[in-house]
Design an enzyme around this catalytic site. Sequence first.
Site, PDB file in Angstrom:
ATOM      1  N   ASP A 286      -4.570  -4.922   5.908  1.00  0.00           N
ATOM      2  CA  ASP A 286      -4.927  -5.778   4.783  1.00  0.00           C
ATOM      3  C   ASP A 286      -3.829  -6.812   4.550  1.00  0.00           C
ATOM      4  O   ASP A 286      -2.641  -6.479   4.509  1.00  0.00           O
ATOM      5  CB  ASP A 286      -5.123  -4.922   3.523  1.00  0.00           C
ATOM      6  CG  ASP A 286      -5.715  -5.712   2.368  1.00  0.00           C
ATOM      7  OD1 ASP A 286      -6.351  -6.758   2.621  1.00  0.00           O
ATOM      8  OD2 ASP A 286      -5.556  -5.275   1.209  1.00  0.00           O
TER       9      ASP A 286
ATOM     10  N   SER B  74       0.852  -1.187   0.000  1.00  0.00           N
ATOM     11  CA  SER B  74       0.000   0.000   0.000  1.00  0.00           C
ATOM     12  C   SER B  74       0.890   1.240   0.000  1.00  0.00           C
ATOM     13  O   SER B  74       1.711   1.394  -0.895  1.00  0.00           O
ATOM     14  CB  SER B  74      -0.948  -0.027   1.202  1.00  0.00           C
ATOM     15  OG  SER B  74      -1.873   1.044   1.132  1.00  0.00           O
ATOM     16  N   THR B  75       0.773   2.107   0.994  1.00  0.00           N
ATOM     17  CA  THR B  75       1.558   3.335   1.031  1.00  0.00           C
ATOM     18  C   THR B  75       3.054   3.022   0.993  1.00  0.00           C
ATOM     19  O   THR B  75       3.560   2.255   1.803  1.00  0.00           O
ATOM     20  CB  THR B  75       1.241   4.139   2.301  1.00  0.00           C
ATOM     21  OG1 THR B  75      -0.171   4.324   2.396  1.00  0.00           O
ATOM     22  CG2 THR B  75       1.925   5.491   2.266  1.00  0.00           C
TER      23      THR B  75
ATOM     24  N   HIS C 146      -2.513  -1.233  -3.345  1.00  0.00           N
ATOM     25  CA  HIS C 146      -3.649  -0.324  -3.139  1.00  0.00           C
ATOM     26  C   HIS C 146      -3.445   0.920  -3.998  1.00  0.00           C
ATOM     27  O   HIS C 146      -2.522   1.697  -3.770  1.00  0.00           O
ATOM     28  CB  HIS C 146      -3.745   0.098  -1.672  1.00  0.00           C
ATOM     29  CG  HIS C 146      -4.048  -1.040  -0.748  1.00  0.00           C
ATOM     30  ND1 HIS C 146      -3.904  -0.932   0.617  1.00  0.00           N
ATOM     31  CD2 HIS C 146      -4.511  -2.295  -0.976  1.00  0.00           C
ATOM     32  CE1 HIS C 146      -4.252  -2.091   1.188  1.00  0.00           C
ATOM     33  NE2 HIS C 146      -4.606  -2.933   0.234  1.00  0.00           N
TER      34      HIS C 146
ATOM     35  N   MET D 126      -0.348   1.191   5.122  1.00  0.00           N
ATOM     36  CA  MET D 126      -1.187   1.454   6.297  1.00  0.00           C
ATOM     37  C   MET D 126      -2.238   0.358   6.456  1.00  0.00           C
ATOM     38  O   MET D 126      -2.662  -0.257   5.481  1.00  0.00           O
ATOM     39  CB  MET D 126      -1.885   2.807   6.147  1.00  0.00           C
ATOM     40  CG  MET D 126      -0.934   3.988   6.096  1.00  0.00           C
ATOM     41  SD  MET D 126      -1.804   5.550   5.883  1.00  0.00           S
ATOM     42  CE  MET D 126      -0.415   6.679   5.731  1.00  0.00           C
TER      43      MET D 126
END
Length: 367
Positions: free
Chosen positions: A306, A186-187, A213, A303
């Site tokens: 998941d 993600s991030t 993401h 973050m």
Amino acid sequence: MADKVVSQEITKSPNPVRVMVVDDSAFMRFAITQQLNADPDLQVVGTASNGKEALLLIPQMKPDVITLDVEMPHLDGLSTLREIMKNFPRPVIMFSSLTKEGAAETIQALMLGAVDFIAKPDNRLDIRSEMGDIAVKIKQAAKAKVKSTTAIASRKLPSDSPKSSKPEKPVRPYRKNTPVILIGSSTGGPGALNEIIPALPANLSSPVMIVQHMPSGFTRSLAERLNSISPLKVKEAEPGDQLMVGQILLAPGGFHMILDDNEQVVLNQKPTVHGVRPSVDVTLNSVIQRFGKNVVAVILTGMGSDGTLGAKILHSAGGHVIAEHESTCVVWGMPRSVVEAGAASEILPRPQIAKAIEAAIRDMVIN
């Protein structure tokens, strides 16, 4: 010359996030500053109209987060980002009309170390409504751990060239009982993938799937960029795609990616999971249903949590789970959740992950 920042009559929190706004449009600098200063947890401490001004002001203003335009005179946003990440590493959010659907500049910026991006509204009248998430993203970015990335910052990312000039990379069906690799991020993920994917060898014996993401429209550019630097073929997944050795399938933004009974890709827009779509857990659970413990899951920077549920199932079944070490994560959220759940087989810094994937595959084949 940098603008004078006018303070507003608003009670600020004791330690507001200090923000610098860099944009060549005087209107946008004013509008963004107004928007951010209306939040008690944010304070715009400086603005600049181009990259050269910004680089001079950063040591003085000491911003926690920088919003950075892409198109600017004297020194453009990507060149400025390289210098920031090399000399003044801190969270940067790209903010430009170029950071819209499919923009290669967005992916390039994320790979160079930008934490996130926000699309600049086309209509100036829409700035208040369309920038509703800017304050949230800046607060999230302020929590990111950004280190100097001299190697990445100084590296020239490959420029796009006509597809006809690129030789087709060979792919082939995988053998029965071949492990499958699932990478979730993600991030900070594009930067992590920018390091890990090129390090995977051309003769990797397992098919690879990636869930990053990212909103709809950006994953195609990400796949093309990764394909240009990887010995393996990287493509945005499409319905009916099959898992192949030598190929990496990237879940398209806005779609969950699963496998059907024939082990072909199915995309859907069912409700978000953990607030995201695509979701790592959705794909990982689907892969586990098809391949059981014969899966290597890699959970990278990001973050939230998941991937944790799927990692727990896989780890309990005897599969292999690699979590990125806190030392190289931009945000140690997803890997931390996996580690705290006791679902990590290995916890490794980013430079060691590609070799660990190869080793895990070998061990699975032998056993």
